[in-house]
Design a protein around this motif. Structure first.
Motif, PDB file in Angstrom:
ATOM      1  N   ALA A 529       0.981  -1.224  -0.168  1.00 35.74           N
ATOM      2  CA  ALA A 529      -0.096   0.061  -0.030  1.00 35.74           C
ATOM      3  C   ALA A 529       0.762   1.031   0.013  1.00 35.74           C
ATOM      4  CB  ALA A 529      -0.969  -0.083   1.243  1.00 35.74           C
ATOM      5  N   ILE A 530       0.306   2.563  -0.577  1.00 35.93           N
ATOM      6  CA  ILE A 530       1.050   3.434  -0.553  1.00 35.93           C
ATOM      7  C   ILE A 530       0.046   4.660  -0.307  1.00 35.93           C
ATOM      8  CG2 ILE A 530       2.101   5.386  -1.894  1.00 35.93           C
ATOM      9  CD1 ILE A 530       3.949   3.203  -3.248  1.00 35.93           C
ATOM     10  N   ASN A 598      -4.070   1.056  -2.774  1.00 34.94           N
ATOM     11  CA  ASN A 598      -4.347   0.249  -1.840  1.00 34.94           C
ATOM     12  C   ASN A 598      -4.812   1.020  -0.717  1.00 34.94           C
ATOM     13  OD1 ASN A 598      -4.274  -1.481  -3.993  1.00 34.94           O
ATOM     14  ND2 ASN A 598      -2.528  -2.674  -3.098  1.00 34.94           N
ATOM     15  N   THR A 599      -5.005   2.261  -0.418  1.00 30.28           N
ATOM     16  CA  THR A 599      -5.292   2.964   0.634  1.00 30.28           C
ATOM     17  C   THR A 599      -6.555   3.537   0.579  1.00 30.28           C
ATOM     18  OG1 THR A 599      -4.287   4.974   0.082  1.00 30.28           O
ATOM     19  CG2 THR A 599      -2.797   3.428   1.520  1.00 30.28           C
ATOM     20  N   ILE A 600      -7.208   3.788  -0.318  1.00 31.33           N
ATOM     21  CA  ILE A 600      -8.584   4.219  -0.541  1.00 31.33           C
ATOM     22  C   ILE A 600      -9.531   3.403  -1.347  1.00 31.33           C
ATOM     23  CG2 ILE A 600     -10.183   6.029  -1.712  1.00 31.33           C
ATOM     24  CD1 ILE A 600      -7.522   8.006  -1.709  1.00 31.33           C
ATOM     25  N   LYS A 601     -10.537   2.814  -0.620  1.00 31.16           N
ATOM     26  CA  LYS A 601     -11.644   1.648  -0.693  1.00 31.16           C
ATOM     27  C   LYS A 601     -11.924   1.969  -2.149  1.00 31.16           C
ATOM     28  CE  LYS A 601     -14.845  -1.534   0.861  1.00 31.16           C
ATOM     29  NZ  LYS A 601     -15.888  -1.666   2.402  1.00 31.16           N
ATOM     30  N   ALA A 602     -12.509   3.265  -2.595  1.00 34.64           N
ATOM     31  CA  ALA A 602     -13.220   3.427  -3.779  1.00 34.64           C
ATOM     32  C   ALA A 602     -12.405   3.345  -4.885  1.00 34.64           C
ATOM     33  CB  ALA A 602     -14.138   4.762  -3.487  1.00 34.64           C
ATOM     34  N   GLY A 604     -10.506   0.819  -5.611  1.00 34.75           N
ATOM     35  CA  GLY A 604     -10.080  -0.371  -6.027  1.00 34.75           C
ATOM     36  C   GLY A 604      -8.811  -0.863  -5.465  1.00 34.75           C
ATOM     37  N   THR A 605      -8.228  -2.050  -6.057  1.00 32.59           N
ATOM     38  CA  THR A 605      -7.049  -2.948  -5.602  1.00 32.59           C
ATOM     39  C   THR A 605      -6.224  -2.790  -6.525  1.00 32.59           C
ATOM     40  OG1 THR A 605      -8.326  -3.988  -3.717  1.00 32.59           O
ATOM     41  CG2 THR A 605      -6.023  -4.873  -4.244  1.00 32.59           C
ATOM     42  N   GLY A 606      -4.940  -2.629  -6.370  1.00 29.02           N
ATOM     43  CA  GLY A 606      -3.859  -2.671  -7.215  1.00 29.02           C
ATOM     44  C   GLY A 606      -2.794  -3.808  -6.888  1.00 29.02           C
ATOM     45  N   THR A 607      -1.985  -4.310  -7.731  1.00 28.43           N
ATOM     46  CA  THR A 607      -1.151  -5.246  -7.717  1.00 28.43           C
ATOM     47  C   THR A 607       0.527  -4.829  -7.622  1.00 28.43           C
ATOM     48  OG1 THR A 607      -1.212  -6.003 -10.031  1.00 28.43           O
ATOM     49  CG2 THR A 607      -2.728  -6.991  -8.243  1.00 28.43           C
TER      50      THR A 607
END
Length: 633
Positions: A529-530, A598-602, A604-607
């Motif tokens: 996460a960043i 990966n710190t703001i839910k809206a 989405g999720t990165g890899t």
């Protein structure tokens, strides 16, 4: 910039703690009440208990000792596991010292973990492990490889008797002399200083300590010397083939030679200050410790299941049988004119003579050592595995002498005289190996250890069997887990305590050589996460390693011109080895839409990709200089 290093499980626990400790219930209707009925407390107002040290890990100092070895210089690989070894959760690996048979290390584990597992691996790859409590200091002891002999000692068992006779048959503090007659059972208690004659059909049980000035056993008389007695016998006469003498005492001493017939058994400790004579019709058996200061003369049947030491000579006379199932030592000569069965270890300080028309039968993994061997009869090796006959000085095989069966005759100086036969599969050879044991403390030879790279670590123990510079792997936090680093780049600015500017999962892998020194240091990492707008790079310093101790660094992701590196790829102009893993995380990341990662839910999720940085040292580095506490991110 403040750095916190925790395991992933611990950071989740701390996060949960922070969520609950940063808010408190207030009475309904309070003007600061929010819709959830709670009030938010500023981080600056949080009061932390004085004893709370923020540690999510604990350091363990571990010392492992192998108490017994099968041969001088034997080494054992020691692995520290976070869980049962079958799960592969390895933390640390090393090998014991050949001189001290010990291995020491330090590891760090999660603070909540209550135990670890310590595994000992033998040269043949077999292993055993212990589960130990995860205290600050841990000392663990293993025995060596289990006994390979057919028999182990002791075979001893208790008497199962007490000196409970009725008052008329109990003699307390005996002095003088007494006869115990047919069908009588007498119990002797307290102290004793007198003589006893046990008539045909009589029985005595001795629980008294002191001196029996004369003990005579007639006919079918029975004598039982029970546990916890200290007894001196000045004269023992067992003059019938039907009598019984049995002792469980830990201290029976004779003041002179003794002669026995009938059923004679020692289950405790007996010291014969003179000769020990087993007469015709005598059946003598030792299942404890028997020391004879003079000679042992066997004229019938003698069996040893534990330990016998004869300071003088041992004569196994004509038509006599001697069987050894554990440890028999003769400091003088051993002359065999009967039959000897050896299923464990016989050691002769001078000459072992095998006379004509007699035999010594050796069984699987047994051994007979003598200074000199005089072979006039038969030595036979019986059983699936080879037995060992060893002369440390001279060997003479005369015309009637034969060496037969699964038996090796070992004379490192060569056989001086050989006029007899060594019949195949018997051989003149000092090859082979028998592990030392309680009954066979000397052992024989050394095991044929497969060691392809010649680093003195058996292939079965070596994680790099074809690389002489590498042998073992150690990890932090373990082979199959990662720890987490959480950074706050505006610390200590009030209100910015979220520790999400960089969240990084990482694992440290050390490769050690056969001397428990580190040759490679591998760090793999993945951005999780960043939550920062800054373009934060990441690196680490090895606090006790100088830059010139590093030969090379590989795997760095360097895309900008802001890091100055030396020829070995450490950061230039630093007094310790500093390795920059990446100067920007962007090349390794696949962002989802929106800002942050990966710190703001809206959003989405990165890899992200795994970055692998490998540090190779110019020469092996002491493992203590690379404790995880010396890894400075």
């Amino acid at each position: 910039m403040k750095i916190v290093k925790v395991t992933l499980a611990a950071i989740l626990a701390v996060t949960a703690l922070n969520f609950t400790s940063c808010k408190r219930d207030i009475p309904s209707g309070d003007k600061n009440e929010n819709p959830g009925g709670e009030v938010i407390v500023d981080a600056k107002d949080i009061v932390t208990p004085a004893q709370f040290n923020f540690e999510t890990e604990k350091e363990l100092s571990i010392r492992v000792k192998v108490a017994t070895t099968s041969f001088p210089g034997e080494k054992f690989v020691i692995k520290i596991h976070g869980s049962v070894p079958s799960k592969g959760d390895v933390i640390s690996t090393g090998i014991t010292s050949a001189s001290s048979n010990e291995y020491s290390t330090k590891v760090r584990i999660p603070a909540w973990q209550e135990s670890i597992f310590i595994e000992k691996i033998n040269a043949d790859g077999s292993s055993e492990f212990q589960q130990v409590k995860a205290g600050q200091f841990i000392a663990a002891t293993f025995t060596g490889k289990p006994d390979d002999g057919t028999y182990t000692f002791p075979k001893t068992f208790g008497s199962g008797m007490t000196c409970n006779c009725n008052s008329s048959n109990t003699i307390n503090n005996h002095t003088g002399s007494v006869d115990v007659k047919n069908n009588q059972t007498k119990c002797f208690t307290g102290t004793i200083n007198g003589s006893i004659t046990v008539k045909n059909g009589g029985t005595i049980k001795v629980c008294a300590s002191g001196t029996i000035t004369g003990l005579t056993i007639e006919g079918t008389g029975k004598v039982y010397i029970l546990e916890n007695t200290t007894l001196s016998l000045s004269n023992l006469n067992c003059n019938s083939s039907s009598n019984t003498f049995k002792s469980w005492s830990d201290s029976v001493t004779t003041s002179g030679s003794i002669s026995v017939q009938g059923d004679w058994r020692n289950y405790g400790k007996m010291y014969v200050n003179g000769d020990f004579n087993i007469n015709s019709n005598g059946d003598a058996e030792n299942e404890g410790t028997l020391n004879v200061s003079g000679n042992l003369n066997n004229n019938e049947d003698f069996e040893n299941y534990n330990k016998v030491t004869v300071s003088g000579n041992l004569n196994n006379n004509s038509n006599s049988d001697l069987s050894n199932y554990c440890y028999l030592r003769v400091n003088g000569d051993f002359t065999n004119n009967g039959d000897v069965i050896n299923k464990s270890f016989i050691k002769v300080g001078n000459t072992y003579t095998q006379n004509s028309n007699t035999s010594t039968n050796m069984y699987s993994l047994s051994a007979l050592y003598a200074k000199n061997l005089m072979v006039n009869g038969d030595f036979n090796g019986n059983g699936l595995f080879r037995a060992k006959l060893k002369a440390t000085n001279t060997t003479t095989i005369n015309s009637n002498g034969d060496i037969n069966g699964n038996l090796d005759l070992c004379d490192s100086n060569g056989i001086e005289t050989n006029n007899g036969d060594i019949n195949w599969p018997a051989a003149s050879s000092c090859a082979g190996y028998i592990a030392s044991s309680s009954c066979f403390p000397d052992g024989f030879g050394q095991p044929a250890i497969q060691d392809a790279d010649g680093d003195n670590v058996a292939d079965a123990q070596d994680e790099y069997p074809n690389d002489a510079d590498r042998a073992f792997n150690s990890y932090y936090p373990s082979a199959n887990t990662t720890a987490t680093l959480a950074f706050e780049d505006l610390w200590p600015t009030s209100g910015d305590y979220d520790y999400n500017d960089l969240v990084l999962a990482f694992n440290v892998h050390k490769v050690l050589n056969a001397e428990n020194k580190v040759v490679d240091y591998k760090v793999k990492m993945k951005v999780k996460a960043i939550g920062a707008s800054f373009d934060n790079g990441f690196g680490f310093r090895l606090d006790e390693v100088m830059p010139n101790e590093v030969a090379s660094v590989a795997g760095q992701v360097i895309t900008k011109s802001i890091i100055n590196r030396s020829g070995n790829n450490t950061e230039a102009n630093q007094d310790r080895a500093v390795i920059i893993c990446y100067d920007s995380p962007e090349p390794t990341m696949q962002r989802a839409a929106g800002s942050m990662f990966n710190t703001i839910k809206a959003n989405g999720t990165g890899t992200s990709d795994t970055v692998r940085v490998d540090v190779t040292f110019a020469s092996p580095v002491d493992d203590s200089k690379l404790d995880i506490s010396k890894f400075n991110p």
